[in-house]
Design a protein around this motif. Structure first.
Motif, mmCIF file in Angstrom:
data_model
loop_
_atom_site.group_PDB
_atom_site.id
_atom_site.type_symbol
_atom_site.label_atom_id
_atom_site.label_comp_id
_atom_site.label_asym_id
_atom_site.label_seq_id
_atom_site.Cartn_x
_atom_site.Cartn_y
_atom_site.Cartn_z
ATOM 1 N N TRP A 89 -19.787 25.262 64.439
ATOM 2 C CA TRP A 89 -20.704 26.093 65.211
ATOM 3 C C TRP A 89 -22.152 25.946 64.751
ATOM 4 O O TRP A 89 -23.072 26.043 65.560
ATOM 5 C CB TRP A 89 -20.272 27.557 65.124
ATOM 6 C CG TRP A 89 -18.925 27.826 65.694
ATOM 7 C CD1 TRP A 89 -17.783 28.144 65.014
ATOM 8 C CD2 TRP A 89 -18.547 27.785 67.080
ATOM 9 N NE1 TRP A 89 -16.732 28.309 65.884
ATOM 10 C CE2 TRP A 89 -17.171 28.104 67.159
ATOM 11 C CE3 TRP A 89 -19.248 27.515 68.260
ATOM 12 C CZ2 TRP A 89 -16.478 28.167 68.361
ATOM 13 C CZ3 TRP A 89 -18.560 27.582 69.481
ATOM 14 C CH2 TRP A 89 -17.199 27.907 69.520
ATOM 15 N N ALA A 90 -22.372 25.730 63.468
ATOM 16 C CA ALA A 90 -23.738 25.596 62.969
ATOM 17 C C ALA A 90 -24.398 24.327 63.505
ATOM 18 O O ALA A 90 -25.577 24.321 63.869
ATOM 19 C CB ALA A 90 -23.753 25.593 61.438
ATOM 20 N N VAL A 91 -23.641 23.239 63.580
ATOM 21 C CA VAL A 91 -24.174 21.997 64.144
ATOM 22 C C VAL A 91 -24.474 22.187 65.629
ATOM 23 O O VAL A 91 -25.520 21.764 66.128
ATOM 24 C CB VAL A 91 -23.185 20.836 63.925
ATOM 25 C CG1 VAL A 91 -23.664 19.577 64.641
ATOM 26 C CG2 VAL A 91 -23.028 20.552 62.431
ATOM 27 N N THR A 137 -33.797 32.794 52.789
ATOM 28 C CA THR A 137 -34.891 31.876 52.479
ATOM 29 C C THR A 137 -34.429 30.761 51.554
ATOM 30 O O THR A 137 -35.208 29.909 51.181
ATOM 31 C CB THR A 137 -36.046 32.631 51.809
ATOM 32 O OG1 THR A 137 -35.543 33.281 50.634
ATOM 33 C CG2 THR A 137 -36.621 33.675 52.750
ATOM 34 N N SER A 138 -33.142 30.779 51.162
ATOM 35 C CA SER A 138 -32.628 29.764 50.255
ATOM 36 C C SER A 138 -32.753 28.372 50.855
ATOM 37 O O SER A 138 -32.460 28.151 52.026
ATOM 38 C CB SER A 138 -31.149 30.040 49.944
ATOM 39 O OG SER A 138 -30.568 28.951 49.273
ATOM 40 N N SER A 139 -33.175 27.412 50.058
ATOM 41 C CA SER A 139 -33.326 26.040 50.544
ATOM 42 C C SER A 139 -32.024 25.269 50.456
ATOM 43 O O SER A 139 -31.944 24.136 50.918
ATOM 44 C CB SER A 139 -34.413 25.320 49.729
ATOM 45 O OG SER A 139 -34.044 25.297 48.354
ATOM 46 N N THR A 140 -30.984 25.843 49.821
ATOM 47 C CA THR A 140 -29.742 25.121 49.617
ATOM 48 C C THR A 140 -28.709 25.406 50.705
ATOM 49 O O THR A 140 -27.744 24.673 50.830
ATOM 50 C CB THR A 140 -29.132 25.479 48.250
ATOM 51 O OG1 THR A 140 -28.892 26.887 48.196
ATOM 52 C CG2 THR A 140 -30.071 25.082 47.117
ATOM 53 N N VAL A 141 -28.870 26.460 51.462
ATOM 54 C CA VAL A 141 -27.934 26.797 52.535
ATOM 55 C C VAL A 141 -28.709 26.935 53.830
ATOM 56 O O VAL A 141 -29.689 27.668 53.910
ATOM 57 C CB VAL A 141 -27.196 28.118 52.230
ATOM 58 C CG1 VAL A 141 -26.233 28.455 53.366
ATOM 59 C CG2 VAL A 141 -26.456 28.025 50.908
ATOM 60 N N ARG A 142 -28.270 26.209 54.840
ATOM 61 C CA ARG A 142 -28.973 26.243 56.115
ATOM 62 C C ARG A 142 -28.824 27.619 56.758
ATOM 63 O O ARG A 142 -27.781 28.260 56.664
ATOM 64 C CB ARG A 142 -28.416 25.164 57.045
ATOM 65 C CG ARG A 142 -28.527 23.752 56.490
ATOM 66 C CD ARG A 142 -27.872 22.758 57.415
ATOM 67 N NE ARG A 142 -28.757 22.351 58.476
ATOM 68 C CZ ARG A 142 -29.486 21.223 58.459
ATOM 69 N NH1 ARG A 142 -29.442 20.425 57.412
ATOM 70 N NH2 ARG A 142 -30.247 20.912 59.479
#
Length: 207
Positions: free
Chosen positions: A163-165, A13-18
């Motif tokens: 991979w995340a993109v 749920t962290s807003s700093t790491v996607r």
């Protein structure tokens, strides 16, 4: 003795790491297990309904909603998981991971990776451009089966994929295909051709 397979954590749920970056990190950990890697690899190019061996690793990351967009998101997660699992050994052992600390818009998308492949002689220019233009006209149903061979060729040539993109682009492909395809093409041409700004005619005449 069977391989130890890490349990799938709940999405952060962290807003700093996607979430996409956390998911990719998790997959790299899971793929250290030969058993898990083989199970995930079985989903290459297949719809989610035919990926029964992957569920135990991926279900905790996905919402239990049955709408069209969530179906696209689910398929993107399964596709990227299988692509990561199917990496050639050289890519698993030596390829550097993309830097998630970079601003999102500066991270390489698939177009940039194809441009890098052309610049380094891994792919021919006409092959890379044809692949991009073909995908730009297709729905995700046609794009997904096309990716295993393409990404394997890139990885075998030493080209890094973010991979995340790719995960997020695939998840939104059916809703934002034109925008994403345009971004891929722009990144491709910037990377493949090393385009520089044209000279100012006034400066040329002053020489």
């Amino acid at each position: 003795m069977t391989d130890s397979v890490p349990a799938a954590p709940a999405p952060p749920t962290s807003s700093t790491v996607r979430v996409s970056d956390r998911f990719v990190t998790y997959l790299h950990q899971v793929c250290a297990s030969t058993q898990a890697r083989a199970a995930l690899r079985r989903g290459l190019g297949l719809p989610v309904q035919r990926c029964t061996y992957m569920h135990r690793y991926l279900v905790p990351w996905l919402r239990d909603h049955d709408d069209a967009h969530q179906a696209d998101v689910r398929r993107a997660y399964y596709a990227v998981a299988s692509l990561i699992a199917a990496r050639p050994r050289s890519a698993r052992d030596s390829a550097p991971a993309p830097d998630p600390a970079l601003p999102w818009y500066e991270r390489p998308n698939l177009g940039a990776s194809l441009g890098q492949a052309v610049a380094q002689g891994v792919l021919k220019e006409n092959s890379a451009e044809s692949a991009l233009h073909l995908m730009a006209r297709q729905s995700s149903d046609a794009v997904h089966p096309y990716l295993p061979a393409l990404t394997r060729q890139l990885l075998a040539g030493g080209i890094t994929l973010d991979w995340a993109v790719l995960l997020e682009d695939l998840a939104w492909w059916n809703r934002s295909r034109d925008r994403i395809a345009t971004r891929w093409l722009e990144s491709y041409f910037r990377t493949a051709t090393h385009t520089t700004e044209p000279s100012d005619p006034a400066e040329e005449n002053a020489r």
